[in-house]
Write a protein that holds these residues in place. Structure first.
Motif, PDB file in Angstrom:
ATOM      1  N   UNK A 130     -14.725   5.703 -25.514  1.00  0.00           N
ATOM      2  CA  UNK A 130     -15.734   5.551 -24.467  1.00  0.00           C
ATOM      3  C   UNK A 130     -16.757   6.672 -24.602  1.00  0.00           C
ATOM      4  N   UNK A 131     -18.059   6.359 -24.583  1.00  0.00           N
ATOM      5  CA  UNK A 131     -19.061   7.428 -24.614  1.00  0.00           C
ATOM      6  C   UNK A 131     -18.960   8.272 -23.346  1.00  0.00           C
ATOM      7  N   UNK A 132     -19.363   9.556 -23.414  1.00  0.00           N
ATOM      8  CA  UNK A 132     -19.191  10.449 -22.266  1.00  0.00           C
ATOM      9  C   UNK A 132     -19.797   9.938 -20.968  1.00  0.00           C
ATOM     10  N   UNK A 133     -20.946   9.284 -21.047  1.00  0.00           N
ATOM     11  CA  UNK A 133     -21.597   8.835 -19.819  1.00  0.00           C
ATOM     12  C   UNK A 133     -21.078   7.481 -19.337  1.00  0.00           C
ATOM     13  N   UNK A 134     -20.079   6.905 -20.041  1.00  0.00           N
ATOM     14  CA  UNK A 134     -19.456   5.646 -19.627  1.00  0.00           C
ATOM     15  C   UNK A 134     -17.953   5.826 -19.393  1.00  0.00           C
ATOM     16  N   UNK A 135     -17.532   7.060 -19.323  1.00  0.00           N
ATOM     17  CA  UNK A 135     -16.102   7.352 -19.271  1.00  0.00           C
ATOM     18  C   UNK A 135     -15.547   7.285 -17.850  1.00  0.00           C
ATOM     19  N   UNK A 136     -16.411   7.283 -16.841  1.00  0.00           N
ATOM     20  CA  UNK A 136     -15.957   7.340 -15.462  1.00  0.00           C
ATOM     21  C   UNK A 136     -15.041   6.190 -15.063  1.00  0.00           C
ATOM     22  N   UNK A 137     -15.460   4.916 -15.250  1.00  0.00           N
ATOM     23  CA  UNK A 137     -14.566   3.815 -14.876  1.00  0.00           C
ATOM     24  C   UNK A 137     -13.241   3.841 -15.628  1.00  0.00           C
ATOM     25  N   UNK A 138     -13.287   4.241 -16.913  1.00  0.00           N
ATOM     26  CA  UNK A 138     -12.050   4.303 -17.702  1.00  0.00           C
ATOM     27  C   UNK A 138     -11.102   5.355 -17.143  1.00  0.00           C
ATOM     28  N   UNK A 139     -11.623   6.529 -16.850  1.00  0.00           N
ATOM     29  CA  UNK A 139     -10.790   7.572 -16.280  1.00  0.00           C
ATOM     30  C   UNK A 139     -10.380   7.212 -14.850  1.00  0.00           C
ATOM     31  N   UNK A 140     -11.220   6.429 -14.163  1.00  0.00           N
ATOM     32  CA  UNK A 140     -10.836   5.949 -12.843  1.00  0.00           C
ATOM     33  C   UNK A 140      -9.605   5.067 -12.919  1.00  0.00           C
ATOM     34  N   UNK A 141      -9.585   4.160 -13.906  1.00  0.00           N
ATOM     35  CA  UNK A 141      -8.409   3.311 -14.097  1.00  0.00           C
ATOM     36  C   UNK A 141      -7.204   4.152 -14.487  1.00  0.00           C
ATOM     37  N   UNK A 142      -7.395   5.082 -15.431  1.00  0.00           N
ATOM     38  CA  UNK A 142      -6.297   5.969 -15.861  1.00  0.00           C
ATOM     39  C   UNK A 142      -5.743   6.732 -14.659  1.00  0.00           C
ATOM     40  N   UNK A 143      -6.635   7.230 -13.817  1.00  0.00           N
ATOM     41  CA  UNK A 143      -6.205   7.968 -12.635  1.00  0.00           C
ATOM     42  C   UNK A 143      -5.509   7.078 -11.620  1.00  0.00           C
ATOM     43  N   UNK A 144      -6.007   5.846 -11.462  1.00  0.00           N
ATOM     44  CA  UNK A 144      -5.362   4.922 -10.526  1.00  0.00           C
ATOM     45  C   UNK A 144      -3.939   4.624 -10.967  1.00  0.00           C
ATOM     46  N   UNK A 145      -3.753   4.429 -12.260  1.00  0.00           N
ATOM     47  CA  UNK A 145      -2.411   4.173 -12.790  1.00  0.00           C
ATOM     48  C   UNK A 145      -1.509   5.378 -12.541  1.00  0.00           C
ATOM     49  N   UNK A 146      -2.026   6.584 -12.820  1.00  0.00           N
ATOM     50  CA  UNK A 146      -1.225   7.791 -12.620  1.00  0.00           C
ATOM     51  C   UNK A 146      -0.838   7.961 -11.156  1.00  0.00           C
ATOM     52  N   UNK A 147      -1.783   7.687 -10.246  1.00  0.00           N
ATOM     53  CA  UNK A 147      -1.507   7.868  -8.834  1.00  0.00           C
ATOM     54  C   UNK A 147      -0.570   6.814  -8.273  1.00  0.00           C
ATOM     55  N   UNK A 148      -0.789   5.534  -8.666  1.00  0.00           N
ATOM     56  CA  UNK A 148       0.010   4.445  -8.120  1.00  0.00           C
ATOM     57  C   UNK A 148       1.422   4.450  -8.700  1.00  0.00           C
ATOM     58  N   UNK A 149       1.554   4.745  -9.987  1.00  0.00           N
ATOM     59  CA  UNK A 149       2.864   4.655 -10.646  1.00  0.00           C
ATOM     60  C   UNK A 149       3.886   5.584 -10.017  1.00  0.00           C
ATOM     61  N   UNK A 150       3.457   6.783  -9.644  1.00  0.00           N
ATOM     62  CA  UNK A 150       4.391   7.751  -9.076  1.00  0.00           C
ATOM     63  C   UNK A 150       4.903   7.298  -7.714  1.00  0.00           C
ATOM     64  N   UNK A 151       4.197   6.361  -7.083  1.00  0.00           N
ATOM     65  CA  UNK A 151       4.604   5.863  -5.772  1.00  0.00           C
ATOM     66  C   UNK A 151       5.297   4.512  -5.851  1.00  0.00           C
ATOM     67  N   UNK A 152       5.004   3.742  -6.894  1.00  0.00           N
ATOM     68  CA  UNK A 152       5.656   2.453  -7.088  1.00  0.00           C
ATOM     69  C   UNK A 152       7.123   2.656  -7.478  1.00  0.00           C
ATOM     70  N   UNK A 153       7.410   3.749  -8.193  1.00  0.00           N
ATOM     71  CA  UNK A 153       8.764   4.001  -8.675  1.00  0.00           C
ATOM     72  C   UNK A 153       9.834   3.862  -7.606  1.00  0.00           C
ATOM     73  N   UNK A 154       9.737   4.588  -6.486  1.00  0.00           N
ATOM     74  CA  UNK A 154      10.769   4.458  -5.453  1.00  0.00           C
ATOM     75  C   UNK A 154      10.864   3.055  -4.857  1.00  0.00           C
ATOM     76  N   UNK A 155       9.707   2.385  -4.651  1.00  0.00           N
ATOM     77  CA  UNK A 155       9.737   1.025  -4.088  1.00  0.00           C
ATOM     78  C   UNK A 155      10.444   0.075  -5.043  1.00  0.00           C
ATOM     79  N   UNK A 156      10.010   0.090  -6.301  1.00  0.00           N
ATOM     80  CA  UNK A 156      10.609  -0.787  -7.303  1.00  0.00           C
ATOM     81  C   UNK A 156      12.088  -0.470  -7.487  1.00  0.00           C
ATOM     82  N   UNK A 157      12.404   0.828  -7.516  1.00  0.00           N
ATOM     83  CA  UNK A 157      13.792   1.226  -7.676  1.00  0.00           C
ATOM     84  C   UNK A 157      14.661   0.717  -6.536  1.00  0.00           C
TER      85      UNK A 157
END
Length: 509
Positions: A130-157
């Motif tokens: 991703x070019x530097x000036x187009x990286x925001x949405x990509x990092x937004x998705x990466x961050x959403x995954x990082x944030x949601x995954x740590x909370x989905x674990x206990x529910x799924x478990x």
């Protein structure tokens, strides 16, 4: 002149393919915590042994991250990711088939090693396609995954344990791993490799120093911050580990090919973002313990019901993070991160206010939603700030450093909140009062409910105070200078002139 990687790759299919495995390994960081009683019954194990099921995973995950990030630079991030995914998937099968606690601990350590090979590659690939000036949405998705995954674990478990048994918190990784492998093979391009030499003395010093410090902090509460065996104490391991890492830092400054290129930290935003992600790692682990224990021990919720209180957090983070990602490409990521940490402070204080006997459990959904908005404003903007100026040949090293910092923060948060909760329980209920029931999730007797709730409420103020440090750290970020901010010569060893562009999409074979 050939086109750069982000001009010839299909970045979004590649990113979606990578986050399948990334989501899976982050879920596995938290999914086992909800299974503690089931593992004790199923494997006839004590609490101290079951704690090592998580500890072994986190140790094997956190310690090699600097090295595995560098492996991606040398052998290609796609290849290293696929090897890591294969290791992780087979180790998951071994976990589910374990019939002793020792076998499960060993399989979890191998799982953690596979996770450490995968995590830096996701961030490195984003940086390179991703070019530097187009990286925001990509990092937004990466961050959403990082944030949601740590909370989905206990529910799924909780759902899997209640319906199929504890083995399925590991068996569920098998189809996900196969799907993720096929998706990466099809959609992720084979990127240019950079033929770095490995600094083996630096590798040894880093592994030894990191292991001693992470192990000591992670297990400090287990040994009451005292003697482990003979003359070896928790604090002696921390001191020796710090000395070893000091030697590592000195050696790195003189090495021809350092694991941590000094040029990375000459970029102000990379340094500041690492400090802020350390805080975020601390918060993610430290805030979950008091919330979960209050819901189960003081209010009598089941593990699944308690985990569902985080649903607003997960939904709002997942929905809002991509929107924030698009906005940060048009503005300064700094102010989103500042707003996110400020909202984090407010939400944790609100949690502390609501954690008292008799209050409707539905009130806890309000700060949960606030945390979701805070998460969305933090992960993506911090990642963009950290990677905007990373040169392509340092993408793996930078991702390794960033993720190592996050994992160290998580270990520090877990250890700190455990000690703080124990101190507050002792102050409210007397020495040892309620701590045993808290560990097992047993409903506390009515006469102790007020004191226990107060202790958990006060424990939430620890992450709230640390979140204030995140606000001040993000105020030090500097605004981006546009697409030209990606200085491809940043961190280049002195005396080496810029090379002509080469085709970055090459076969990693």
């Amino acid at each position: 002149m050939t086109a750069p990687a982000f001009a010839t790759a299909r970045p979004w299919p590649a990113l979606w393919s990578l986050v399948i495995g990334f989501f899976m390994i982050l879920v596995d960081s938290t999914i086992v915590s909800i299974a503690t009683p089931a593992l004790m019954r199923g494997l006839n194990a004590g609490i101290s042994a079951v704690v090592w099921v998580t500890s072994a995973y986190l140790l094997a995950y956190a310690v090699p991250l600097l090295i595995t990030g560098r492996l991606g630079d040398r052998y290609g991030p796609k290849r290293v990711y696929l090897v890591g995914l294969t290791v992780f998937t087979f180790a998951s099968a071994a976990c589910g088939l374990s019939d002793t606690i020792e076998m499960l601990i060993a399989a979890r350590a191998v799982q953690g090693l596979g996770a450490s090979m995968m995590t830096p590659q996701t961030m490195a690939v984003i940086t390179r396609i991703f070019p530097p000036d187009k990286r925001g949405p990509a990092m937004g998705l990466w961050g959403a995954v990082a944030g949601v995954a740590s909370l989905v674990g206990p529910v799924l478990g909780g759902v899997l344990i209640d319906t199929l048994g504890w083995e399925w918190i590991f068996f569920i990784n098998l189809p996900v791993g196969v799907i993720g492998f096929i998706a990466v093979v099809r959609n992720v391009p084979s990127l240019e490799r950079h033929h770095h030499r490995f600094d083996w003395l630096g590798v040894a010093l880093n592994v030894v120093g990191m292991f001693l410090i992470v192990f000591a902090i992670q297990e400090g509460q287990t040994y009451d911050w005292g003697t482990i065996v003979g003359p070896v104490s928790v604090w002696s391991l921390i001191i020796v580990g710090a000395v070893v890492l000091a030697f590592f830092a000195v050696f790195q400054s003189r090495a021809a090919e350092p694991l941590v290129p000094p040029g990375l930290f000459r970029d102000r935003n990379f340094s500041v973002a690492n400090g802020a992600i350390l805080v975020m790692g601390f918060l993610i682990t430290s805030m979950m313990f008091p919330m979960t224990l209050f819901a189960q021990t003081a209010r009598g919720l089941t593990p699944t019901q308690a985990a569902l209180l985080s649903l607003p957090l997960a939904v709002i983070t997942g929905g809002l993070a991509p929107v924030i990602g698009k906005l940060i490409d048009r503005g300064d990521p700094k102010w989103f991160a500042v707003a996110g940490f400020s909202l984090m402070v407010a939400s944790l204080v609100v949690y502390a206010w609501f954690m008292r006997p008799g209050i409707s459990i539905l009130w806890l959904l309000i700060p949960s939603g606030m945390l979701g908005a805070a998460n969305a404003c933090i992960w993506g903007p911090l990642s963009v700030s950290a990677t905007r100026n990373l040169p392509m040949h340092r993408a793996g090293a930078g991702a390794g450093v960033y993720n190592t910092t996050r994992q160290i923060g998580a270990v520090l948060g877990s250890a700190a909140v455990a000690a703080f909760m124990e101190a507050r329980l002792s102050a409210q209920l007397g020495a040892g009062g309620g701590s045993g029931m808290a560990m097992m999730g047993t409903r506390i007797p009515a006469p102790l409910e007020q004191g226990f709730s107060t202790a958990m409420s006060q424990s939430m103020l620890l992450p709230a105070g640390v979140a204030v440090l995140g606000v001040f750290a993000c105020l030090l970020l500097v605004p981006p200078q546009g697409p030209s901010a990606a200085r491809v010569d940043a961190g280049r060893p002195r005396g080496i002139e810029p090379q002509p562009p080469t085709d970055p999409i090459q076969q990693e074979g």
